[in-house]
Scaffold this active site. Structure first.
Site, PDB file in Angstrom:
ATOM      1  N   ALA A  56       0.813  -1.213   0.000  1.00 21.48           N
ATOM      2  CA  ALA A  56       0.000   0.000   0.000  1.00 21.48           C
ATOM      3  C   ALA A  56       0.854   1.274   0.000  1.00 21.48           C
ATOM      4  CB  ALA A  56      -0.956  -0.029   1.192  1.00 21.48           C
ATOM      5  N   ARG A  97      -6.541   0.174  -7.955  1.00 22.23           N
ATOM      6  CA  ARG A  97      -6.606  -0.755  -6.815  1.00 22.23           C
ATOM      7  C   ARG A  97      -7.563  -0.169  -5.785  1.00 22.23           C
ATOM      8  NH1 ARG A  97      -2.196  -4.158  -6.100  1.00 22.23           N
ATOM      9  NH2 ARG A  97      -3.781  -5.401  -5.033  1.00 22.23           N
ATOM     10  N   GLN A 205       3.598 -13.502  -3.246  1.00 20.81           N
ATOM     11  CA  GLN A 205       4.470 -12.418  -2.772  1.00 20.81           C
ATOM     12  C   GLN A 205       5.379 -12.884  -1.631  1.00 20.81           C
ATOM     13  OE1 GLN A 205       1.162 -12.102  -3.233  1.00 20.81           O
ATOM     14  NE2 GLN A 205       0.599 -10.077  -3.965  1.00 20.81           N
ATOM     15  N   ASP A 246      -3.448  -2.786   4.287  1.00 15.57           N
ATOM     16  CA  ASP A 246      -3.794  -1.991   3.108  1.00 15.57           C
ATOM     17  C   ASP A 246      -4.752  -0.858   3.426  1.00 15.57           C
ATOM     18  OD1 ASP A 246      -2.888  -4.738   1.920  1.00 15.57           O
ATOM     19  OD2 ASP A 246      -2.698  -3.230   0.342  1.00 15.57           O
ATOM     20  N   ASN A 256      -6.173  -6.401   4.669  1.00 20.83           N
ATOM     21  CA  ASN A 256      -4.823  -6.765   4.242  1.00 20.83           C
ATOM     22  C   ASN A 256      -4.960  -7.970   3.317  1.00 20.83           C
ATOM     23  OD1 ASN A 256      -1.954  -6.348   4.330  1.00 20.83           O
ATOM     24  ND2 ASN A 256      -1.769  -8.168   5.617  1.00 20.83           N
TER      25      ASN A 256
END
Lengths: 360, 360
Positions: A56, A97, A205, A246, A256
């Protein structure tokens, strides 16, 4: 140096470089260290949408520079036309996003500064102000990361085995990172036995970015399937769960990466602490609770296809929410650059100072 | 027929065919329907170890046929030598997968029958008895599946959205399946809105096998990341969790594919039922509780490499437990071929009749 077996070359997730936005393409990691030189709004939008930049805070900084880029390239001679162009670009960037709030927050800051400068000093001043504000956002993030790292590392007891999810390292903030920002100094202080890294399906990730960043810092880690976390908690192999965020609602509910809610519920089930590490810019004053946070639904192919190989039978469908909401009751503490917030979060968040204004 | 868009060709996970063990290679699904004709102990051992056959009951049946194959090929003229060869082969087969108990149970049955026949009627009778017992084990599984399907489907309420993990379908038992054995008739009775299929990292049995089997049966499904299950429970999108089992201790603790424990804890957290569907052969009288069940640790490459592509940075390590233990307190019911067992399981398991002997 044995603790950095693979690379000592510094890297930077997002930078303003030579009049352009420079991004380290996170989709190419860990295989290749590829920097993208971005000079257009379209390229910036594509990079954010395709998750070439993740995290973020890093997304917010990248979007701020992208807006500065639009300002630099704009040919308007009057302030209203420039501001109009920036508003249009900002809407395009904000739509990439929906869940992370730092994106909109950073865009709003750049817009407000440009607008102010345009009205008082004209278009050239507005162009400069947009870039200056983007730079200030990044500078503040660097400072915030340092403070979060100190406060977060202090929560990590000697002999800890930490579980983390997704990537909340230097790549995600362009500086020390949030969750890993706390973990790495605790590792340097020899308080961390091992970091268990959730691979983080579907975009991996954890396996790709967090593993690479921990390796870079010489921190001991093992990758696990996301599904193995619970049994490792039950086996006593997890001391604490440490994640980023986030978006945090004013009541403390936290959006998140998908799985954070599961980890939070499982941490509670095993009486383990869950720490969220996030800058105050992640707290959205306009979001009363988690129910108001939009959850980005990403394309099914993220789940069904990997590296060009279709995993599932023809015609398979998927449900692919990118984030989940962890209710405030499951969060042990929220580590910010202004200290560690504890329950009741509605009060501790209300009392936390707003993100520091840029030093300009 | 619209409900079977991709294939109506019947398939069989394990069969005795033309004097050989025939396996549908599950590692090739869903891309290709490849049958392996297995004629040696080494090939059978490799197939089980490499998970070309998956699912505790299917593994047991495959191992039983593999032992029959050893008996057929053995050149001994005296009973003791044949039995000795079978014991050696049985130990090799039993060592392939430590967690599932059906494997050892099936091998013990074939061994015992061959031994009995060898002592009374000689080596040829022992060879026949080994194959007859393997066939009987499969015949019993087919009958057990039918009874589990009936009992399990009855637990599924109209309008259910079911969550399942790994594969517990026809491939896993060679007949109707365990968890899917219950789900598919409930689907046919129009009581199932949708099946949410956990992809099941790292081997993707959900994405590859369960999706394929549900598609074959025309049941509506969507694949999800394992990590999305909790937030879908929180969103009210899951009515019940239905899974198979690899070994059930006499107190009811259940070993199943890694993540089952997480799902069980999360189901409890959301006040949802967790149903285990498994034949009585999965209950191990020699295992007092979950603590006594060995958890297979599989190679790190299962997690770090997919289809030849390394996902992680060089030197990355992984922790890859293949199973976890769900404590009995988290299990709503265990569906067997002798009905639905309810807590207290120590009593209901003790009262459940032993698996039916073969009809011979």
């Amino acid at each position: 140096m044995a603790s950095r077996p693979r690379s000592t070359e510094p890297y930077q997730a997002v930078a303003w470089h030579d009049g352009r936005l420079r991004l380290l393409d996170q989709t190419r990691l860990p295989g290749a260290l590829v920097y993208l030189e971005i000079n257009t709004l379209a390229a910036a939008t594509e990079a954010i949408t395709s998750m070439r930049v993740c995290g973020a805070p890093a997304i917010g900084i990248a979007a701020a520079y992208a807006l500065a880029l639009v300002a630099q390239h704009d040919r308007s001679n009057n302030p209203a036309a420039l501001i109009d162009a920036l508003h249009t670009a900002s809407r395009t960037l904000a739509a990439t996003r929906p869940t992370a709030v730092n994106l909109r927050w950073a865009l709003d800051r750049v817009l407000a500064c440009a607008e102010r400068a345009a009205h008082t000093d004209g278009v050239e001043a507005a162009r400069s102000a947009a870039l200056a504000e983007a730079r200030a956002i990044q500078a503040e993030q660097i400072a915030a990361d340092a403070r979060m790292a100190q406060a977060g590392a202090a929560l990590i007891a000697p002999g800890s085995t930490l579980l983390t999810h997704c990537n909340a390292g230097p790549l995600a903030t362009t500086s020390a990172g949030t969750a890993l920002g706390a973990v790495i100094p605790a590792h340097r202080a020899r308080r961390v036995i091992e970091v268990l890294v959730n691979e983080t399906r579907p975009r991996l990730q954890g396996a790709r970015l967090t593993a690479w960043e921990l390796g870079w810092h010489g921190a001991p880690y093992r990758v696990i399937a996301d599904s193995a976390a619970a049994s490792l908690m039950a086996a006593g192999l997890v001391s604490a769960v440490v994640v980023g965020a986030d978006r945090i609602a004013v009541n403390g509910d936290t959006a998140n990466k998908i799985d954070t809610y599961a980890l939070a519920a499982l941490a509670r089930f095993h009486a383990l602490p869950l720490y969220v590490v996030a800058p105050l810019s992640t707290i959205d004053a306009g979001t009363p609770s988690g129910a108001a946070i939009p959850i980005e639904q990403r394309d099914a192919t993220e789940l069904l296809v990997l590296a060009g190989i279709t995993l599932t039978p023809p015609g398979a469908r998927a449900l692919n929410p990118a984030f989940d909401i962890t209710p405030v009751a499951l969060i042990t503490a929220i580590v910010t650059e202004r200290g560690v917030l504890r329950p009741p979060y509605a009060a501790s968040i209300a009392e936390a100072p707003a993100p520091a204004p840029a030093a300009r």
